[in-house]
Scaffold this motif. Structure first.
Motif, PDB file in Angstrom:
ATOM      1  N   THR A 121       0.799  -1.225   0.000  1.00 13.80           N
ATOM      2  CA  THR A 121       0.000   0.000   0.000  1.00 13.80           C
ATOM      3  C   THR A 121       0.832   1.275   0.000  1.00 13.80           C
ATOM      4  OG1 THR A 121      -0.154  -0.065   2.428  1.00 13.80           O
ATOM      5  CG2 THR A 121      -1.925  -1.124   1.163  1.00 13.80           C
ATOM      6  N   ASN A 123       2.607   4.758   1.433  1.00  9.62           N
ATOM      7  CA  ASN A 123       2.108   5.779   2.353  1.00  9.62           C
ATOM      8  C   ASN A 123       1.579   6.976   1.575  1.00  9.62           C
ATOM      9  OD1 ASN A 123       4.342   7.707   1.831  1.00  9.62           O
ATOM     10  ND2 ASN A 123       5.587   6.141   2.838  1.00  9.62           N
ATOM     11  N   THR A 124       1.056   7.943   2.285  1.00  7.21           N
ATOM     12  CA  THR A 124       0.430   9.110   1.651  1.00  7.21           C
ATOM     13  C   THR A 124       1.350  10.326   1.637  1.00  7.21           C
ATOM     14  OG1 THR A 124      -0.551   9.800   3.756  1.00  7.21           O
ATOM     15  CG2 THR A 124      -1.835   8.312   2.386  1.00  7.21           C
ATOM     16  N   THR A 127       3.278  13.500  -3.329  1.00 10.64           N
ATOM     17  CA  THR A 127       2.259  14.334  -3.975  1.00 10.64           C
ATOM     18  C   THR A 127       1.557  13.617  -5.118  1.00 10.64           C
ATOM     19  OG1 THR A 127       3.921  15.275  -5.468  1.00 10.64           O
ATOM     20  CG2 THR A 127       3.501  16.447  -3.389  1.00 10.64           C
ATOM     21  N   VAL A 129      -0.792  11.313  -7.346  1.00  4.99           N
ATOM     22  CA  VAL A 129      -2.136  10.743  -7.205  1.00  4.99           C
ATOM     23  C   VAL A 129      -2.318   9.585  -8.190  1.00  4.99           C
ATOM     24  CG1 VAL A 129      -3.199  12.835  -6.305  1.00  4.99           C
ATOM     25  CG2 VAL A 129      -3.116  12.477  -8.788  1.00  4.99           C
ATOM     26  N   ASN A 151      -5.695   4.015  -5.214  1.00  5.26           N
ATOM     27  CA  ASN A 151      -5.158   5.370  -5.245  1.00  5.26           C
ATOM     28  C   ASN A 151      -3.962   5.458  -4.297  1.00  5.26           C
ATOM     29  OD1 ASN A 151      -4.788   8.254  -4.529  1.00  5.26           O
ATOM     30  ND2 ASN A 151      -6.599   8.558  -5.801  1.00  5.26           N
ATOM     31  N   THR A 152      -2.780   5.737  -4.854  1.00  5.25           N
ATOM     32  CA  THR A 152      -1.570   5.725  -4.031  1.00  5.25           C
ATOM     33  C   THR A 152      -1.475   6.909  -3.079  1.00  5.25           C
ATOM     34  OG1 THR A 152      -0.352   6.844  -5.808  1.00  5.25           O
ATOM     35  CG2 THR A 152      -0.261   4.445  -5.759  1.00  5.25           C
ATOM     36  N   LYS A 153      -2.277   7.938  -3.275  1.00  5.60           N
ATOM     37  CA  LYS A 153      -2.265   9.095  -2.383  1.00  5.60           C
ATOM     38  C   LYS A 153      -3.237   8.928  -1.227  1.00  5.60           C
ATOM     39  CE  LYS A 153      -1.346  13.193  -0.801  1.00  5.60           C
ATOM     40  NZ  LYS A 153      -0.074  13.414  -0.077  1.00  5.60           N
ATOM     41  N   THR A 154      -4.442   8.488  -1.527  1.00  4.51           N
ATOM     42  CA  THR A 154      -5.476   8.371  -0.489  1.00  4.51           C
ATOM     43  C   THR A 154      -5.548   6.978   0.117  1.00  4.51           C
ATOM     44  OG1 THR A 154      -7.177   7.757  -2.104  1.00  4.51           O
ATOM     45  CG2 THR A 154      -6.856  10.117  -1.662  1.00  4.51           C
ATOM     46  N   LEU A 155      -4.910   5.976  -0.534  1.00  4.09           N
ATOM     47  CA  LEU A 155      -4.949   4.564  -0.137  1.00  4.09           C
ATOM     48  C   LEU A 155      -6.357   3.982  -0.250  1.00  4.09           C
ATOM     49  CD1 LEU A 155      -2.548   4.507   2.974  1.00  4.09           C
ATOM     50  CD2 LEU A 155      -2.004   4.560   0.527  1.00  4.09           C
ATOM     51  N   VAL A 185     -10.410   2.403   2.807  1.00  5.09           N
ATOM     52  CA  VAL A 185      -9.046   2.906   2.900  1.00  5.09           C
ATOM     53  C   VAL A 185      -8.176   1.810   3.501  1.00  5.09           C
ATOM     54  CG1 VAL A 185      -7.530   4.688   3.842  1.00  5.09           C
ATOM     55  CG2 VAL A 185      -9.889   5.257   3.206  1.00  5.09           C
ATOM     56  N   ALA A 188      -1.650   1.852   5.742  1.00  4.57           N
ATOM     57  CA  ALA A 188      -0.415   2.278   5.074  1.00  4.57           C
ATOM     58  C   ALA A 188       0.706   1.263   5.284  1.00  4.57           C
ATOM     59  CB  ALA A 188       0.011   3.645   5.604  1.00  4.57           C
TER      60      ALA A 188
END
Length: 355
Positions: A121, A123-124, A127, A129, A151-155, A185, A188
Motif C-alpha cells: 500500500t 504511504n500518503t 504528492t 495521485v 489510489n496511491t495518495k489516499t490509499l 481505505v 499504510a
C-alpha cells in the motif's frame, strides 16, 4: 519465495480449480523487465506498455525502467515494481503472453476466472495521485470485466467492473468496497492479499480482501476474458473535484495466481487448501498463545505468514531454515486463519483456529 503450483480442492461435488499461472518473480533478474515499452515484443513472456499520453501532456518519464524487478523484504524476495507517470497524462500496463490460449484450453465447466495477488500500500507522504491496480479486459480492451483500482495518495481501494443499471449508462465503473457505500481505505505500508473474479456465464464480479467481500452482476455475461493487466494511470481527474497529477509513484506487486474454476474459491472460499499439507505438522490446533510448526522436509522453515479469511496479512515471521519453530499468536484476534509456510523446497498452506 519459490514458485509453486496450488491445486484447490472442494467437496466431492465440485470440480477442481485449474491453475493457469503462478508468479512470484523469484526467478527474475533484478532490474528492468524488458526492452520494449510498446507492448509489441515480450520479454520472459511479459509485455510492457508505457506512454506519456497525447499532447499536450506534462508527463515525460515513460521508459523501460517503469517496469522493474526489485528486492523487497525477506518474506517476499523479488517483487514487481511499476513506476507511474509523472504528469497529467500517461499510463502503464503489463500483461502475460499466452493468457488467451491458457483460458481457451481450460477444463470444461471452469467458467470463472479468479486472480489473487499481493499489493503493497505504501504511504500518503508524496504528492502523486497515481492509481495502480489490475484489470481483466475483453478482446476489444474497452470493457474491464473485473478489477481493482488503488489510489496511491489516499490509499482508497475500489472495485472495477463493466456495468449498467436503470439510472446509469453502460460502461466501466468504480465501486465502493466499504460498508454503507463508502470508500475502503487500506492501512499504510502494508502488504495485502486481494482476490477478484469474473464469471463468464453469469457476469458476476467478486472482490475479496482486507475488510471487504463484495459482488455485483456486471454487463459482460458471455464475454471471454482476453487479458489480465497490471495497470497504472496518472490519477488526474477532469470532473467533480479536479485533481492534476504532477509526480510519479511506485507500486509493488507479488505472488500472482490466475485460475479457471467452476465454483467460487477466492481467498480460501469453498474449502480451498493446498495438496502438500502432509509436509508439516501444526499443533496445537486450535491454539491460544503459542503454535508449533514442524517440517518433514529436508529443508527447514524460512518464513510463516498468517492471513485472515478476508486475505489480510496479520502477522509474519522469518526463520533460519529451522525444522521445528514456535510462533507467538497471543496478539492475534480469535478466529480462523490460513498459515502459509515457506521453505527452500516450496510453500504450503494450513488452516488453524486461534481461540
Amino acid at each position: 519465495m519459490k514458485k509453486f503450483l496450488l491445486i484447490a480442492l472442494c467437496s466431492s461435488q465440485c470440480m477442481v480449480a485449474q491453475t493457469l499461472l503462478t508468479e512470484d518473480f523469484s526467478l527474475f533478474t533484478v532490474g528492468n523487465i524488458g526492452t520494449d515499452i510498446t507492448g509489441q515484443t515480450a520479454t520472459n513472456n511479459i509485455f510492457t506498455l508505457a506512454t506519456n499520453g497525447t499532447a499536450p501532456t506534462t508527463a515525460t518519464n515513460a521508459g523501460n525502467d517503469n517496469f522493474q524487478i526489485v528486492t523487497n523484504d525477506a518474506l517476499h524476495g523479488n517483487v514487481l515494481q511499476i513506476t507511474g507517470t509523472n504528469g497529467d497524462k500517461g499510463s502503464r500496463a503489463m500483461w502475460y503472453d499466452g493468457f488467451v490460449d491458457a483460458w481457451e484450453f481450460r477444463d470444461p465447466g471452469n467458467e470463472i476466472i479468479e486472480i489473487e495477488f499481493e499489493l503493497y500500500t505504501g504511504n500518503t507522504a508524496g504528492t502523486s495521485v497515481n492509481t495502480k491496480g489490475l484489470f481483466i479486459y475483453d478482446a476489444t480492451r474497452t470493457k474491464v470485466l473485473a478489477g481493482y483500482s488503488f489510489n496511491t495518495k489516499t490509499l482508497v481501494l475500489s472495485g472495477v467492473a463493466y456495468f449498467t443499471a436503470a439510472t446509469a449508462p453502460i460502461g466501466n465503473y468504480l465501486f465502493f468496497l466499504n460498508t454503507g457505500g463508502t470508500n475502503l481505505v487500506l492501512p499504510a505500508e502494508t502488504w495485502v492479499k486481494l482476490g477478484v473474479s469474473y464469471n463468464k456465464t453469469t457476469g458476476v464480479v467478486r472482490w475479496r480482501g482486507p475488510s471487504h467481500n463484495g459482488q455485483v452482476t456486471g454487463a459482460s455475461a458471455g464475454t471471454d476474458p482476453d487479458r489480465a493487466s497490471i495497470i497504472s494511470t496518472s490519477g488526474t481527474t477532469t470532473t467533480g473535484t479536479i485533481v492534476t497529477n504532477t509526480a510519479a509513484a511506485i507500486g509493488l506487486f507479488d505472488n500472482f495466481e490466475i485460475r479457471a474454476a467452476a465454483t467460487d474459491s477466492l481467498l480460501g472460499i469453498a474449502e480451498t487448501v493446498t495438496v502438500d499439507n502432509n509436509n508439516y505438522s501444526v499443533y496445537p490446533n486450535p491454539a491460544t498463545s503459542i503454535i508449533t510448526v514442524s517440517s518433514k522436509l529436508s529443508s527447514g522453515i524460512t518464513a510463516i505468514t498468517l492471513t485472515d479469511v478476508n486475505g489480510r496479512i496479520v502477522k509474519t515471521q522469518n526463520f533460519d531454515s529451522i525444522s521445528d519453530v514456535e510462533m507467538n499468536i497471543s496478539d492475534v484476534a480469535s478466529g480462523m486463519y490460513l498459515m502459509n509456510i515457506n521453505s527452500k523446497e516450496g510453500s504450503s498452506t494450513v488452516k488453524f483456529i486461534k481461540n
